[in-house]
Scaffold this active site. Structure first.
Site, PDB file in Angstrom:
ATOM      1  N   SER A   1       3.485  -2.386  10.350  1.00  0.00           N
ATOM      2  CA  SER A   1       4.934  -2.305  10.570  1.00  0.00           C
ATOM      3  C   SER A   1       5.699  -3.596  10.256  1.00  0.00           C
ATOM      4  O   SER A   1       6.619  -3.977  10.985  1.00  0.00           O
ATOM      5  CB  SER A   1       5.214  -1.850  12.013  1.00  0.00           C
ATOM      6  OG  SER A   1       4.684  -0.562  12.217  1.00  0.00           O
TER       7      SER A   1
ATOM      8  N   HIS B   1      -9.379   1.295   5.284  1.00  0.00           N
ATOM      9  CA  HIS B   1      -8.078   1.470   5.921  1.00  0.00           C
ATOM     10  C   HIS B   1      -8.231   2.406   7.130  1.00  0.00           C
ATOM     11  O   HIS B   1      -8.986   3.371   7.082  1.00  0.00           O
ATOM     12  CB  HIS B   1      -7.073   2.038   4.917  1.00  0.00           C
ATOM     13  CG  HIS B   1      -5.668   1.957   5.409  1.00  0.00           C
ATOM     14  ND1 HIS B   1      -5.147   2.857   6.307  1.00  0.00           N
ATOM     15  CD2 HIS B   1      -4.682   1.050   5.168  1.00  0.00           C
ATOM     16  CE1 HIS B   1      -3.896   2.516   6.581  1.00  0.00           C
ATOM     17  NE2 HIS B   1      -3.592   1.427   5.902  1.00  0.00           N
TER      18      HIS B   1
ATOM     19  N   GLY C   1       2.059   1.997  10.663  1.00  0.00           N
ATOM     20  CA  GLY C   1       2.917   3.161  10.447  1.00  0.00           C
ATOM     21  C   GLY C   1       3.675   3.611  11.683  1.00  0.00           C
ATOM     22  O   GLY C   1       4.224   4.713  11.710  1.00  0.00           O
TER      23      GLY C   1
ATOM     24  N   GLY D   1       2.643  -1.014   4.389  1.00  0.00           N
ATOM     25  CA  GLY D   1       2.707   0.381   3.947  1.00  0.00           C
ATOM     26  C   GLY D   1       4.149   0.793   3.730  1.00  0.00           C
ATOM     27  O   GLY D   1       4.754   0.511   2.700  1.00  0.00           O
ATOM     28  N   GLY D   2       4.727   1.439   4.741  1.00  0.00           N
ATOM     29  CA  GLY D   2       6.058   2.042   4.641  1.00  0.00           C
ATOM     30  C   GLY D   2       7.099   1.184   3.935  1.00  0.00           C
ATOM     31  O   GLY D   2       7.731   1.636   2.975  1.00  0.00           O
TER      32      GLY D   2
ATOM     33  N   GLU E   1      -5.413  -5.276  10.905  1.00  0.00           N
ATOM     34  CA  GLU E   1      -4.426  -4.213  11.058  1.00  0.00           C
ATOM     35  C   GLU E   1      -4.676  -3.482  12.375  1.00  0.00           C
ATOM     36  O   GLU E   1      -5.480  -2.538  12.418  1.00  0.00           O
ATOM     37  CB  GLU E   1      -4.538  -3.209   9.903  1.00  0.00           C
ATOM     38  CG  GLU E   1      -4.183  -3.780   8.552  1.00  0.00           C
ATOM     39  CD  GLU E   1      -3.498  -2.747   7.666  1.00  0.00           C
ATOM     40  OE1 GLU E   1      -2.425  -3.062   7.157  1.00  0.00           O
ATOM     41  OE2 GLU E   1      -4.027  -1.632   7.513  1.00  0.00           O
TER      42      GLU E   1
ATOM     43  N   GLU F   1      -6.474   4.697   8.252  1.00  0.00           N
ATOM     44  CA  GLU F   1      -6.201   6.124   8.011  1.00  0.00           C
ATOM     45  C   GLU F   1      -7.437   6.824   7.454  1.00  0.00           C
ATOM     46  O   GLU F   1      -7.682   7.988   7.727  1.00  0.00           O
ATOM     47  CB  GLU F   1      -4.992   6.269   7.073  1.00  0.00           C
ATOM     48  CG  GLU F   1      -3.689   5.934   7.797  1.00  0.00           C
ATOM     49  CD  GLU F   1      -2.589   5.388   6.925  1.00  0.00           C
ATOM     50  OE1 GLU F   1      -2.713   5.415   5.691  1.00  0.00           O
ATOM     51  OE2 GLU F   1      -1.595   4.899   7.489  1.00  0.00           O
TER      52      GLU F   1
ATOM     53  N   ASN G   1       0.871  -1.179   0.000  1.00  0.00           N
ATOM     54  CA  ASN G   1       0.000   0.000   0.000  1.00  0.00           C
ATOM     55  C   ASN G   1       0.901   1.220   0.000  1.00  0.00           C
ATOM     56  O   ASN G   1       1.504   1.552   1.020  1.00  0.00           O
ATOM     57  CB  ASN G   1      -0.887  -0.028   1.260  1.00  0.00           C
ATOM     58  CG  ASN G   1      -1.681   1.251   1.423  1.00  0.00           C
ATOM     59  OD1 ASN G   1      -1.840   2.026   0.475  1.00  0.00           O
ATOM     60  ND2 ASN G   1      -2.187   1.478   2.621  1.00  0.00           N
ATOM     61  N   TRP G   2       0.991   1.864  -1.151  1.00  0.00           N
ATOM     62  CA  TRP G   2       1.942   2.973  -1.288  1.00  0.00           C
ATOM     63  C   TRP G   2       1.365   4.294  -0.796  1.00  0.00           C
ATOM     64  O   TRP G   2       2.027   5.321  -0.853  1.00  0.00           O
ATOM     65  CB  TRP G   2       2.454   3.053  -2.740  1.00  0.00           C
ATOM     66  CG  TRP G   2       3.256   1.827  -3.119  1.00  0.00           C
ATOM     67  CD1 TRP G   2       3.720   0.864  -2.249  1.00  0.00           C
ATOM     68  CD2 TRP G   2       3.688   1.413  -4.421  1.00  0.00           C
ATOM     69  NE1 TRP G   2       4.402  -0.114  -2.929  1.00  0.00           N
ATOM     70  CE2 TRP G   2       4.404   0.192  -4.278  1.00  0.00           C
ATOM     71  CE3 TRP G   2       3.541   1.947  -5.704  1.00  0.00           C
ATOM     72  CZ2 TRP G   2       4.970  -0.486  -5.344  1.00  0.00           C
ATOM     73  CZ3 TRP G   2       4.105   1.262  -6.786  1.00  0.00           C
ATOM     74  CH2 TRP G   2       4.813   0.068  -6.602  1.00  0.00           C
ATOM     75  N   LYS G   3       0.143   4.248  -0.343  1.00  0.00           N
ATOM     76  CA  LYS G   3      -0.515   5.420   0.259  1.00  0.00           C
ATOM     77  C   LYS G   3      -0.313   6.664  -0.623  1.00  0.00           C
ATOM     78  O   LYS G   3      -0.276   6.544  -1.836  1.00  0.00           O
ATOM     79  CB  LYS G   3       0.005   5.655   1.683  1.00  0.00           C
ATOM     80  CG  LYS G   3       0.009   4.399   2.535  1.00  0.00           C
ATOM     81  CD  LYS G   3       0.202   4.690   3.995  1.00  0.00           C
ATOM     82  CE  LYS G   3       0.426   3.388   4.747  1.00  0.00           C
ATOM     83  NZ  LYS G   3       0.285   3.495   6.177  1.00  0.00           N
TER      84      LYS G   3
HETATM   85  C1  PEP Z   1      -0.775  -0.063   6.021  1.00  0.00           C
HETATM   86  O1  PEP Z   1      -0.740   1.051   5.533  1.00  0.00           O
HETATM   87  O2  PEP Z   1      -1.741  -0.806   5.807  1.00  0.00           O
HETATM   88  C2  PEP Z   1       0.331  -0.486   6.877  1.00  0.00           C
HETATM   89  C3  PEP Z   1       0.286  -1.670   7.425  1.00  0.00           C
HETATM   90  O3  PEP Z   1       1.342   0.412   7.037  1.00  0.00           O
HETATM   91  P1  PEP Z   1       2.794   0.099   7.688  1.00  0.00           P
HETATM   92  O4  PEP Z   1       3.302  -1.158   7.065  1.00  0.00           O
HETATM   93  O5  PEP Z   1       3.614   1.289   7.368  1.00  0.00           O
HETATM   94  O6  PEP Z   1       2.562  -0.082   9.166  1.00  0.00           O
END
Ligand code: PEP
Length: 254
Positions: free
Chosen positions: A215, A96, A174, A236-237, A168, A98, A10-12
């Site tokens: 993470s 999500h 994040g 994500g990251g 999640e 966010e 997920n490149w957000k």
């Molecule tokens: C996400 O955005 O779904 C996520 C899990 O982010 P991260 O891996 O950065 O925690």
């Protein structure tokens, strides 16, 4: 739903056009060497078309980061499931944390989006998770079950409708503070049992897979993906960093 290990990136709202193009070329190349790994990427909406063209004929699949619950109409700023599909998407991330946090998305909105995604033929990746406070209060299982029931209530998936549940924990997304793999596994079991109560076991086995997200990176991914309870990860990251993204694809190839 029988499944290869799944890595969803997920490149957000990260990576510009050039960075997206460079990363997708490398992901495509790496994925071609690991046919037993399902790789799915979710770039920004503005790059879906170009990434979709690059991925044509490749095994890497494309996902939207969100969608609206109607197919068309006066919904300024929204994007529909048919539009995502036209760009080459097979999947869409829904609910999500966010979006729940910054845009006040509710379980009801997520339910409507999921129903629409399924009706249009997209595979929804439905995010579920508790806050740090809810976990501290010892109500994590209750919270995730309530979310599940609110989102899936009234839905009976047909044989061909696949659904991805992404557990999640909000406090792990994040933050660099991942959930303990055994705790993630236990919570996903709670979710799977709740699904079995709603549907029948064979429906859950046939239509659902579960991911953990929060993470994860290339050094920790194998602690989560076990091919049984946790089928893959939503990242994500780390998925925006070349070494980590390619490292995760390599790590889960069996
Ligand atoms: C996400 O955005 O779904 C996520 C899990 O982010 P991260 O891996 O950065 O925690």
């Amino acid at each position: 739903m029988a499944s290869h290990p799944i890595v969803v990136g997920n490149w957000k709202m990260n990576l510009n056009s050039k960075q997206t193009g460079e990363l997708i070329m490398s992901v495509k190349k790496e994925a071609s060497k690991h046919s037993s790994v399902s790789v799915i990427v979710a770039p920004s909406f503005t790059y879906l078309d170009s990434v979709g063209k690059i991925l044509k004929g490749s095994k890497v699949q494309l996902a939207g980061q969100n969608m609206f619950w109607e197919s068309e109409g006066a919904y300024t700023g929204e994007i529909s499931a048919p539009m995502l599909m036209e760009s080459g998407c097979s999947h869409v991330i829904i609910g999500h944390s966010e979006r729940r946090k910054y845009l006040r998305e509710t379980d009801h909105m997520i339910h409507r989006k999921m129903v629409q995604a399924l009706e249009c033929g997209l595979v929804p990746i439905v995010c579920i998770g508790e806050t740090f406070e809810q976990r501290q209060q010892g109500i994590k299982d209750l919270v995730v079950m309530q979310q599940l029931q609110a989102i899936f209530g009234g839905l009976i998936p047909t044989e061909k409708q696949n659904i991805v549940i992404a557990y999640e924990p909000i406090w792990a997304v994040g933050t660099g503070q991942a959930c303990d793999p055994n705790e993630a596994r236990e919570t996903i079991q709670v979710l799977k049992h709740a699904l079995i109560d709603m549907y029948q076991e064979h429906v859950v086995q046939q239509n659902f897979v579960a991911l953990y997200g929060g993470s994860v990176d290339h050094t920790t991914i194998t602690q989560y993906v076990d091919g049984d309870i946790i089928n893959g990860v939503l990242v994500g990251g780390a998925s925006t960093r070349l070494d980590s993204m390619l490292g995760m694809i390599r790590a889960v190839d069996t």
